[in-house]
Design a protein around this motif. Sequence first.
Motif, mmCIF file in Angstrom:
data_model
loop_
_atom_site.group_PDB
_atom_site.id
_atom_site.type_symbol
_atom_site.label_atom_id
_atom_site.label_comp_id
_atom_site.label_asym_id
_atom_site.label_seq_id
_atom_site.Cartn_x
_atom_site.Cartn_y
_atom_site.Cartn_z
ATOM 1 N N ARG A 68 0.855 -1.193 0.000
ATOM 2 C CA ARG A 68 0.000 0.000 0.000
ATOM 3 C C ARG A 68 0.887 1.237 0.000
ATOM 4 O O ARG A 68 1.890 1.304 0.701
ATOM 5 N N ILE A 69 0.501 2.198 -0.811
ATOM 6 C CA ILE A 69 1.200 3.472 -0.877
ATOM 7 C C ILE A 69 0.250 4.558 -0.379
ATOM 8 O O ILE A 69 -0.891 4.641 -0.821
ATOM 9 N N VAL A 70 0.729 5.371 0.552
ATOM 10 C CA VAL A 70 -0.040 6.494 1.068
ATOM 11 C C VAL A 70 0.484 7.762 0.396
ATOM 12 O O VAL A 70 1.690 8.025 0.422
ATOM 13 N N LEU A 71 -0.421 8.508 -0.227
ATOM 14 C CA LEU A 71 -0.058 9.760 -0.886
ATOM 15 C C LEU A 71 -0.611 10.926 -0.088
ATOM 16 O O LEU A 71 -1.756 10.883 0.375
ATOM 17 N N ARG A 101 -0.941 15.207 -0.284
ATOM 18 C CA ARG A 101 -0.748 16.430 -1.069
ATOM 19 C C ARG A 101 0.008 17.446 -0.233
ATOM 20 O O ARG A 101 -0.294 17.647 0.943
ATOM 21 N N ARG A 102 1.000 18.069 -0.841
ATOM 22 C CA ARG A 102 1.815 19.098 -0.204
ATOM 23 C C ARG A 102 1.751 20.362 -1.048
ATOM 24 O O ARG A 102 1.286 20.332 -2.183
ATOM 25 N N SER A 103 2.241 21.447 -0.534
ATOM 26 C CA SER A 103 2.196 22.705 -1.289
ATOM 27 C C SER A 103 3.036 22.648 -2.559
ATOM 28 O O SER A 103 2.777 23.380 -3.511
ATOM 29 N N THR A 104 4.020 21.770 -2.595
ATOM 30 C CA THR A 104 4.890 21.662 -3.768
ATOM 31 C C THR A 104 4.634 20.428 -4.619
ATOM 32 O O THR A 104 5.358 20.168 -5.565
ATOM 33 N N GLY A 105 3.633 19.640 -4.267
ATOM 34 C CA GLY A 105 3.338 18.409 -5.023
ATOM 35 C C GLY A 105 2.784 17.342 -4.108
ATOM 36 O O GLY A 105 1.880 17.612 -3.318
ATOM 37 N N TYR A 106 3.350 16.145 -4.187
ATOM 38 C CA TYR A 106 2.875 15.011 -3.400
ATOM 39 C C TYR A 106 4.041 14.295 -2.744
ATOM 40 O O TYR A 106 5.148 14.243 -3.292
ATOM 41 N N SER A 107 3.793 13.740 -1.574
ATOM 42 C CA SER A 107 4.747 12.847 -0.931
ATOM 43 C C SER A 107 4.087 11.478 -0.826
ATOM 44 O O SER A 107 2.862 11.369 -0.830
ATOM 45 N N ALA A 108 4.918 10.446 -0.754
ATOM 46 C CA ALA A 108 4.399 9.079 -0.709
ATOM 47 C C ALA A 108 5.256 8.242 0.227
ATOM 48 O O ALA A 108 6.457 8.470 0.361
ATOM 49 N N TYR A 109 4.600 7.284 0.888
ATOM 50 C CA TYR A 109 5.315 6.320 1.718
ATOM 51 C C TYR A 109 4.489 5.048 1.813
ATOM 52 O O TYR A 109 3.315 5.024 1.460
ATOM 53 N N SER A 110 5.126 3.987 2.289
ATOM 54 C CA SER A 110 4.429 2.731 2.509
ATOM 55 C C SER A 110 4.521 2.373 3.986
ATOM 56 O O SER A 110 5.638 2.302 4.526
ATOM 57 N N PRO A 111 3.387 2.151 4.653
ATOM 58 C CA PRO A 111 3.422 1.773 6.072
ATOM 59 C C PRO A 111 4.202 0.479 6.334
ATOM 60 O O PRO A 111 4.726 0.285 7.429
ATOM 61 N N ASP A 112 4.303 -0.374 5.324
ATOM 62 C CA ASP A 112 4.977 -1.664 5.495
ATOM 63 C C ASP A 112 6.469 -1.613 5.192
ATOM 64 O O ASP A 112 7.170 -2.602 5.407
ATOM 65 N N LEU A 113 6.955 -0.477 4.676
ATOM 66 C CA LEU A 113 8.374 -0.343 4.348
ATOM 67 C C LEU A 113 8.954 0.884 5.067
ATOM 68 O O LEU A 113 9.170 1.934 4.460
ATOM 69 N N ALA A 165 10.388 6.341 1.261
ATOM 70 C CA ALA A 165 9.468 7.429 0.914
ATOM 71 C C ALA A 165 9.923 8.059 -0.389
ATOM 72 O O ALA A 165 11.050 7.863 -0.832
ATOM 73 N N SER A 166 9.032 8.830 -0.992
ATOM 74 C CA SER A 166 9.349 9.510 -2.236
ATOM 75 C C SER A 166 8.441 10.717 -2.404
ATOM 76 O O SER A 166 7.509 10.914 -1.630
ATOM 77 N N THR A 167 8.715 11.494 -3.435
ATOM 78 C CA THR A 167 7.900 12.676 -3.737
ATOM 79 C C THR A 167 7.708 12.781 -5.235
ATOM 80 O O THR A 167 8.354 12.080 -6.013
#
Length: 63
Positions: free
Chosen positions: A5-8, A10-22, A26-28
Motif C-alpha cells: 500500500r502506498i499512502v499519498l 498532497r503538499r504545497s509543492t506536489g505530493y509525498s508518498a510512503y508505505s506503512p509496510d516499508l 518514501a518519495s515525492t
Amino acid sequence: MSNYRIVLERRSTGYSAYSPDLPGCASTGATREKAEANMRDASEFHIDGLREEGFPVPEPRAR
C-alpha cells in the motif's frame, strides 16, 4: 514484487508518498502520478537493498 500500500499526501509543492509496510522508504513527485511512479521505484530499490544486506523483507500488511 508484492503489492505494498502506498499512502499519498498532497503538499504545497506536489505530493509525498510512503508505505506503512516499508519503514524508511518514501518519495515525492510534482504530480500524483509522478509520486506513485517514484514510490514504486523507491520500493523496489529499498527491497533490493534489504535483500543485498541480508535483512528480512516485510510482507505487505496494510489494507
